[in-house]
Design a protein around this motif. Sequence first.
Motif, PDB file in Angstrom:
ATOM      1  N   HIS A  20      -5.505   6.991  -4.513  1.00  0.00           N
ATOM      2  CA  HIS A  20      -4.641   6.674  -3.377  1.00  0.00           C
ATOM      3  C   HIS A  20      -5.494   6.519  -2.127  1.00  0.00           C
ATOM      4  O   HIS A  20      -6.178   7.452  -1.725  1.00  0.00           O
ATOM      5  N   GLU A  21      -5.470   5.340  -1.518  1.00  0.00           N
ATOM      6  CA  GLU A  21      -6.313   5.046  -0.360  1.00  0.00           C
ATOM      7  C   GLU A  21      -5.502   4.502   0.805  1.00  0.00           C
ATOM      8  O   GLU A  21      -6.032   3.807   1.669  1.00  0.00           O
ATOM      9  N   PHE A  22      -4.222   4.840   0.836  1.00  0.00           N
ATOM     10  CA  PHE A  22      -3.331   4.270   1.842  1.00  0.00           C
ATOM     11  C   PHE A  22      -2.518   5.384   2.487  1.00  0.00           C
ATOM     12  O   PHE A  22      -2.310   6.452   1.909  1.00  0.00           O
ATOM     13  N   VAL A  68       3.971  -7.804   2.817  1.00  0.00           N
ATOM     14  CA  VAL A  68       3.979  -6.854   1.698  1.00  0.00           C
ATOM     15  C   VAL A  68       2.598  -6.774   1.057  1.00  0.00           C
ATOM     16  O   VAL A  68       1.975  -5.719   0.999  1.00  0.00           O
ATOM     17  N   HIS A  69       2.071  -7.921   0.607  1.00  0.00           N
ATOM     18  CA  HIS A  69       0.826  -7.939  -0.176  1.00  0.00           C
ATOM     19  C   HIS A  69      -0.398  -8.420   0.603  1.00  0.00           C
ATOM     20  O   HIS A  69      -1.453  -8.603   0.017  1.00  0.00           O
ATOM     21  N   HIS A  70      -0.259  -8.645   1.886  1.00  0.00           N
ATOM     22  CA  HIS A  70      -1.358  -9.134   2.729  1.00  0.00           C
ATOM     23  C   HIS A  70      -1.921 -10.468   2.220  1.00  0.00           C
ATOM     24  O   HIS A  70      -3.133 -10.634   2.041  1.00  0.00           O
ATOM     25  N   GLY A  96      -0.247   2.726  -3.225  1.00  0.00           N
ATOM     26  CA  GLY A  96      -1.361   3.549  -2.775  1.00  0.00           C
ATOM     27  C   GLY A  96      -2.637   2.812  -2.457  1.00  0.00           C
ATOM     28  O   GLY A  96      -3.646   3.437  -2.102  1.00  0.00           O
ATOM     29  N   TYR A  97      -2.631   1.487  -2.527  1.00  0.00           N
ATOM     30  CA  TYR A  97      -3.833   0.712  -2.232  1.00  0.00           C
ATOM     31  C   TYR A  97      -3.452  -0.752  -2.080  1.00  0.00           C
ATOM     32  O   TYR A  97      -2.351  -1.166  -2.465  1.00  0.00           O
ATOM     33  N   LEU A  98      -4.382  -1.541  -1.506  1.00  0.00           N
ATOM     34  CA  LEU A  98      -4.228  -2.986  -1.412  1.00  0.00           C
ATOM     35  C   LEU A  98      -5.265  -3.656  -2.304  1.00  0.00           C
ATOM     36  O   LEU A  98      -6.163  -3.003  -2.850  1.00  0.00           O
ATOM     37  N   TRP A  99      -5.182  -4.966  -2.381  1.00  0.00           N
ATOM     38  CA  TRP A  99      -6.054  -5.705  -3.293  1.00  0.00           C
ATOM     39  C   TRP A  99      -7.531  -5.504  -2.988  1.00  0.00           C
ATOM     40  O   TRP A  99      -8.353  -5.430  -3.900  1.00  0.00           O
ATOM     41  N   GLU A 100      -7.898  -5.372  -1.728  1.00  0.00           N
ATOM     42  CA  GLU A 100      -9.315  -5.213  -1.410  1.00  0.00           C
ATOM     43  C   GLU A 100      -9.837  -3.851  -1.838  1.00  0.00           C
ATOM     44  O   GLU A 100     -11.032  -3.697  -2.119  1.00  0.00           O
ATOM     45  N   ASN A 101      -8.956  -2.837  -1.888  1.00  0.00           N
ATOM     46  CA  ASN A 101      -9.363  -1.540  -2.434  1.00  0.00           C
ATOM     47  C   ASN A 101      -9.730  -1.657  -3.906  1.00  0.00           C
ATOM     48  O   ASN A 101     -10.656  -0.991  -4.385  1.00  0.00           O
ATOM     49  N   GLN A 102      -8.995  -2.491  -4.639  1.00  0.00           N
ATOM     50  CA  GLN A 102      -9.291  -2.692  -6.054  1.00  0.00           C
ATOM     51  C   GLN A 102     -10.688  -3.281  -6.247  1.00  0.00           C
ATOM     52  O   GLN A 102     -11.408  -2.893  -7.170  1.00  0.00           O
ATOM     53  N   ILE A 103     -11.064  -4.207  -5.372  1.00  0.00           N
ATOM     54  CA  ILE A 103     -12.392  -4.818  -5.461  1.00  0.00           C
ATOM     55  C   ILE A 103     -13.463  -3.768  -5.227  1.00  0.00           C
ATOM     56  O   ILE A 103     -14.423  -3.640  -6.019  1.00  0.00           O
ATOM     57  N   ALA A 104     -13.333  -3.012  -4.150  1.00  0.00           N
ATOM     58  CA  ALA A 104     -14.336  -2.000  -3.816  1.00  0.00           C
ATOM     59  C   ALA A 104     -14.432  -0.950  -4.914  1.00  0.00           C
ATOM     60  O   ALA A 104     -15.541  -0.548  -5.315  1.00  0.00           O
ATOM     61  N   ASN A 105     -13.295  -0.504  -5.415  1.00  0.00           N
ATOM     62  CA  ASN A 105     -13.294   0.530  -6.449  1.00  0.00           C
ATOM     63  C   ASN A 105     -13.969   0.039  -7.726  1.00  0.00           C
ATOM     64  O   ASN A 105     -14.782   0.753  -8.332  1.00  0.00           O
ATOM     65  N   ALA A 106     -13.645  -1.186  -8.137  1.00  0.00           N
ATOM     66  CA  ALA A 106     -14.218  -1.732  -9.370  1.00  0.00           C
ATOM     67  C   ALA A 106     -15.736  -1.829  -9.283  1.00  0.00           C
ATOM     68  O   ALA A 106     -16.446  -1.520 -10.246  1.00  0.00           O
ATOM     69  N   GLY A 125       0.809  -1.208   0.000  1.00  0.00           N
ATOM     70  CA  GLY A 125       0.000   0.000   0.000  1.00  0.00           C
ATOM     71  C   GLY A 125       0.841   1.256   0.000  1.00  0.00           C
ATOM     72  O   GLY A 125       0.467   2.276  -0.598  1.00  0.00           O
ATOM     73  N   LEU A 126       1.999   1.221   0.654  1.00  0.00           N
ATOM     74  CA  LEU A 126       2.897   2.368   0.645  1.00  0.00           C
ATOM     75  C   LEU A 126       3.469   2.597  -0.746  1.00  0.00           C
ATOM     76  O   LEU A 126       3.710   3.736  -1.159  1.00  0.00           O
ATOM     77  N   GLN A 127       3.680   1.524  -1.482  1.00  0.00           N
ATOM     78  CA  GLN A 127       4.329   1.619  -2.781  1.00  0.00           C
ATOM     79  C   GLN A 127       3.364   1.978  -3.899  1.00  0.00           C
ATOM     80  O   GLN A 127       3.727   2.720  -4.816  1.00  0.00           O
TER      81      GLN A 127
END
Length: 333
Positions: free
Chosen positions: A190-192, A213-215, A117-127, A113-115
């Motif tokens: 960016h959500e992180f 790193v990737h949870h 700006g988001y994690l995989w679950e943010n991608q799901i919610a955003n999509a 997320g630092l690198q």
Amino acid sequence: MLKPNKVQHECSNPAGSNCSFAVLNYHRVMPIHTFWNEQVLDVGVFEQQLQQLKRFFRVLSMEQALQLAAAGKVPTNAVVITIDDGFADCYDHIFPLLQRYQLPATFFISTQGLQQGYLWENQIANAILQAPVEITMLKLQDRNFASNGKTERHQSIVAITDLIKYHPMAQRNQLIADLIAQTGVPQMHHEFVTAEQLKQMAAAGMTIGAHTVHHPILALESAETARQEIAQSKAILEQILEQPVHYFAYPNGKFAIDFSDEHVAQVRDSGFAAAFCTDWGQARPTQDCRFRLRRFTPWDRNPWFFSLRLALHIVAERYSIRFLKEWVGTHGN
């Protein structure tokens, strides 16, 4: 800071009720109109909980708690606050409130997320949330998920996140790519928390710990991938903060489901001083394995019920009152 080689052996067994403390496990704190997940607390509710903690409990930093446990001098009402993942609300909402009430906390950060700006679950919610209104149904792994209204989309976010979570990272990424292809919404905001914000938090007295790193669910990955996830997250944070990172939290965090003794050994060998799971209970670093310390999550929105259940949890765990443990574990919200 507490150094790994200065901590008592991770599985020693000196008895004593003054060697344990409660560790609260938070994830997200946001304004109530912006969330749909039960793990998210409203900002106002979180502030009320901090007020209760300030009034009725002794909130310790992670380092203080472990040092007092080693000396057998933990206060009866001792509590440590932890926040997992590292989303933007850590800095926007949680950190300012901790400062207002002069309370320490430990933030466990997934460094991807630092690198990016988001994690995989943010991608799901955003999509799902940003999908065009004409998309009323989504399909993953032969399962259908409604997206024909706000409530349905929120429910689908939770369901799809739960579905994707228990896949190895390669399959997880492919499923997310399939979801994005269906919705046509690849762009992420960016959500992180940022590296600079993390440095500010550390400089203000907050403890920063690693959360891979990737949870991933470590139990689903190869031994080498798991080792890299653990060690690299520590190295990345240490480079940013320019100071040692001593504490680790397992993603999802259920022992024998999400991680195993193999991962406990990897965390120890990576140079951490202690690690935390999400199995309920008191943290007993001088009695239980110091790399599998338990945490507690009182989800009560009512601040008085929150305090009551936390107090009963401490009593039940310290004195091994079985029926009270069961009551605390099943009454909430």
